[in-house]
Scaffold this active site. Structure first.
Site, PDB file in Angstrom:
ATOM      1  CG  HIS A  86      -1.482  -1.201   1.695  1.00  0.00           C
ATOM      2  ND1 HIS A  86      -1.297  -1.733   2.936  1.00  0.00           N
ATOM      3  CD2 HIS A  86      -2.283  -2.055   1.004  1.00  0.00           C
ATOM      4  CE1 HIS A  86      -1.968  -2.882   3.019  1.00  0.00           C
ATOM      5  NE2 HIS A  86      -2.568  -3.100   1.859  1.00  0.00           N
ATOM      6  CG  HIS A  88       0.479   3.135   4.701  1.00  0.00           C
ATOM      7  ND1 HIS A  88      -0.143   2.742   5.857  1.00  0.00           N
ATOM      8  CD2 HIS A  88       0.612   2.011   3.951  1.00  0.00           C
ATOM      9  CE1 HIS A  88      -0.374   1.439   5.812  1.00  0.00           C
ATOM     10  NE2 HIS A  88       0.076   0.958   4.663  1.00  0.00           N
ATOM     11  CG  HIS A 103      -4.358   1.486   3.507  1.00  0.00           C
ATOM     12  ND1 HIS A 103      -5.038   0.396   3.031  1.00  0.00           N
ATOM     13  CD2 HIS A 103      -3.420   1.010   4.364  1.00  0.00           C
ATOM     14  CE1 HIS A 103      -4.545  -0.700   3.581  1.00  0.00           C
ATOM     15  NE2 HIS A 103      -3.564  -0.354   4.405  1.00  0.00           N
ATOM     16  CG  HIS A 111      -8.367  -2.213   1.896  1.00  0.00           C
ATOM     17  ND1 HIS A 111      -7.157  -1.612   1.643  1.00  0.00           N
ATOM     18  CD2 HIS A 111      -8.196  -3.539   1.642  1.00  0.00           C
ATOM     19  CE1 HIS A 111      -6.286  -2.543   1.280  1.00  0.00           C
ATOM     20  NE2 HIS A 111      -6.889  -3.721   1.264  1.00  0.00           N
ATOM     21  CG  HIS A 120      -8.096   2.785   0.994  1.00  0.00           C
ATOM     22  ND1 HIS A 120      -7.670   1.817   1.873  1.00  0.00           N
ATOM     23  CD2 HIS A 120      -9.284   3.256   1.460  1.00  0.00           C
ATOM     24  CE1 HIS A 120      -8.566   1.712   2.853  1.00  0.00           C
ATOM     25  NE2 HIS A 120      -9.557   2.561   2.621  1.00  0.00           N
ATOM     26  CG  ASP A 123      -6.314  -0.013  -1.123  1.00  0.00           C
ATOM     27  OD1 ASP A 123      -5.584   0.311  -0.167  1.00  0.00           O
ATOM     28  OD2 ASP A 123      -7.559  -0.069  -1.054  1.00  0.00           O
ATOM     29  CG  HIS A 162       1.033  -4.505   5.367  1.00  0.00           C
ATOM     30  ND1 HIS A 162       0.652  -4.073   6.603  1.00  0.00           N
ATOM     31  CD2 HIS A 162       0.945  -3.427   4.543  1.00  0.00           C
ATOM     32  CE1 HIS A 162       0.339  -2.790   6.532  1.00  0.00           C
ATOM     33  NE2 HIS A 162       0.508  -2.370   5.286  1.00  0.00           N
ATOM     34  NE  ARG A 185       1.348   0.385   9.210  1.00  0.00           N
ATOM     35  CZ  ARG A 185       0.801   1.592   9.158  1.00  0.00           C
ATOM     36  NH1 ARG A 185       1.567   2.668   8.982  1.00  0.00           N
ATOM     37  NH2 ARG A 185      -0.501   1.743   9.268  1.00  0.00           N
TER      38      ARG A 185
END
Ligand SMILES: *[C@@H]1O[C@H](CO)[C@@H](O)[C@H](O)[C@H]1NC(C)=O
Ligand SMILES: [Cu+2]
Ligand SMILES: [Zn+2]
Length: 202
Positions: A86, A88, A103, A111, A120, A123, A162, A185
């Site tokens: 993602h 962020h 995000h 999401h 998002h 994403d 992630h 993360r």
């Protein structure tokens, strides 16, 4: 005398080159003649203190202002399997990537996946790390932008990888529509503009 004349012409030439460059950026760069300078950005991805072996680099290229962005890159050191990717909101990597915030979601959507209508802006789906722990990404996205004026601009924001697979908003977990339930993360980096390598006379 000839040497002074020589340096004068050199200064004139420099001036012409500078003016041409400015014209190029102003007219061509702005699409005045239907041709635009590609914009590119890079992100160096580094693992958090718990995942020091993770590293990689992603490149972003946008050939027209507001147009689609090509994302390509590699990352190594991940556990085998899928890992959520993602962008962020904040370009702050402190606190093991947690300072990057949620995000990037300027339109307040749920999401989702990179190709979905509901998602998002940040994403980007998953990367698939195979048995050799080497993963690559290649995608073409119409939503993210490298134009600093765009409300979809991902410049100076954080790219985060992630620990687990992103369920793309399709899971039953309470976090599915918020984060894809992709766990903690593992690695992150800041998306930074790179200078165009195309010379002015092209
Ligand atoms: C980055 O995040 C840390 C931790 O939340 C915070 O202390 C720091 O002020 C932030 N840095 C900036 C430049 O906002
Ligand atoms: Cu994330
Ligand atoms: Zn998301």
């Amino acid at each position: 005398m000839p040497s002074i004349r020589g340096s004068e012409s050199f200064v004139s030439l420099l001036l012409i080159v500078t003016v041409c460059q400015a014209q190029y950026d102003g007219f061509f760069g702005g699409g005045y003649f239907g041709f635009q300078r590609p914009v590119s950005a890079v992100v160096d991805i580094k693992g958090t203190t718990k995942f020091p072996g993770v590293s990689g680099q992603f490149h972003f290229t946008q050939t027209t202002t507001g147009g689609p962005v090509i994302v390509r890159g590699t990352i190594q050191g991940l556990t085998p399997g899928l890992h959520g990717v993602h962008i962020h909101q904040f370009g702050n990597l402190s606190d093991n990537c947690n300072a990057a915030g949620p995000h990037f979601n300027p339109f307040n959507k749920d999401h989702g996946d990179v190709g979905h209508h509901v998602r998002h802006v940040g994403d980007l789906g998953n990367v698939d790390s195979m048995g050799d722990s080497f993963a690559d990404i290649f995608l073409f996205d119409h939503l993210i932008s490298l134009s600093s004026k765009s409300d979809r601009s991902v410049l100076h924001r954080a790219l985060v990888i992630h620990e687990k697979a992103d369920d793309l908003g399709l899971g039953n977990h309470a976090d599915s529509k918020k984060t894809g339930n992709s766990g903690s993360r593992v690695a992150c980096g800041i998306i930074t503009l790179t200078p165009s390598r195309i010379p002015f006379f092209f």
